[in-house]
Enzyme design. Structure first.
Site, PDB file in Angstrom:
ATOM      1  CB  SER A 119      -4.501  -6.648   4.292  1.00 22.89           C
ATOM      2  OG  SER A 119      -4.042  -5.382   3.901  1.00 22.89           O
ATOM      3  CG  HIS A 121      -1.953  -0.995   1.288  1.00 20.32           C
ATOM      4  ND1 HIS A 121      -2.105  -1.842   2.372  1.00 20.32           N
ATOM      5  CD2 HIS A 121      -2.925  -1.339   0.414  1.00 20.32           C
ATOM      6  CE1 HIS A 121      -3.130  -2.650   2.156  1.00 20.32           C
ATOM      7  NE2 HIS A 121      -3.643  -2.365   0.966  1.00 20.32           N
TER       8      HIS A 121
END
Length: 158
Positions: free
Chosen positions: A128, A17
């Site tokens: 994630s 990210h």
């Protein structure tokens, strides 16, 4: 100001990210990183925890602010005066999902564009969910997330 929004669940924020964010800052001078409560996913971290972690890991990155939003992302973009939504792509499965979301957002507001950034090679397989699974099974996630996020994940999975 040419503001863009980088929205996601960020449960938790990963080095992938942050890589997308930093590269997007080469194109857009100001980026609002945005997250919200989600209906379709069960999050490990609460909205407040995700916001806290995002603020912590972006505090030294200029041109970034972190905000929560409710409702439609295009409504939030209009509220901020943003004309661009940034999304990251890792694999073709991401593209299918992201294309569907981008085309619906374009239908909701033709003035807001979605810009895709391809994941750097080192983060192509990083997610994630995978980070949380590795941590839960006792694996090393130190190369996948910032140290503050690693500590938070370890505390959560104990």
């Amino acid at each position: 100001m040419n503001t863009a929004i980088y929205a996601g669940t960020f449960d938790p924020v990963t080095n992938g990210h942050l890589d997308i964010l930093k590269r997007a800052l080469n194109v857009f001078p100001h980026i609002t990183v945005a997250t919200a409560e989600t209906i379709s996913k069960h999050c490990t971290f609460s909205l407040d925890e995700r916001l806290s972690l995002l603020r912590l890991v972006t505090q030294d990155i200029g041109g970034v602010d972190v905000r929560a939003f409710e409702g439609l992302l295009v409504d939030f973009a209009r509220e901020l005066g943003a004309k661009v939504i940034i999304r990251g792509l890792r694999q073709t499965t991401d593209f299918d999902y992201e294309f569907q979301i981008a085309t619906m957002n374009a239908r909701l507001d033709t003035n807001i564009q979605t810009v895709f950034f391809l994941s750097s090679l080192e983060y192509l397989h990083l997610s994630s969910s995978l980070v949380k699974e590795i941590a839960t099974l006792g694996g090393d996630i130190s190369q996948l997330v910032p140290p503050q996020v690693e500590d938070a994940i370890i505390q959560k999975v104990k």
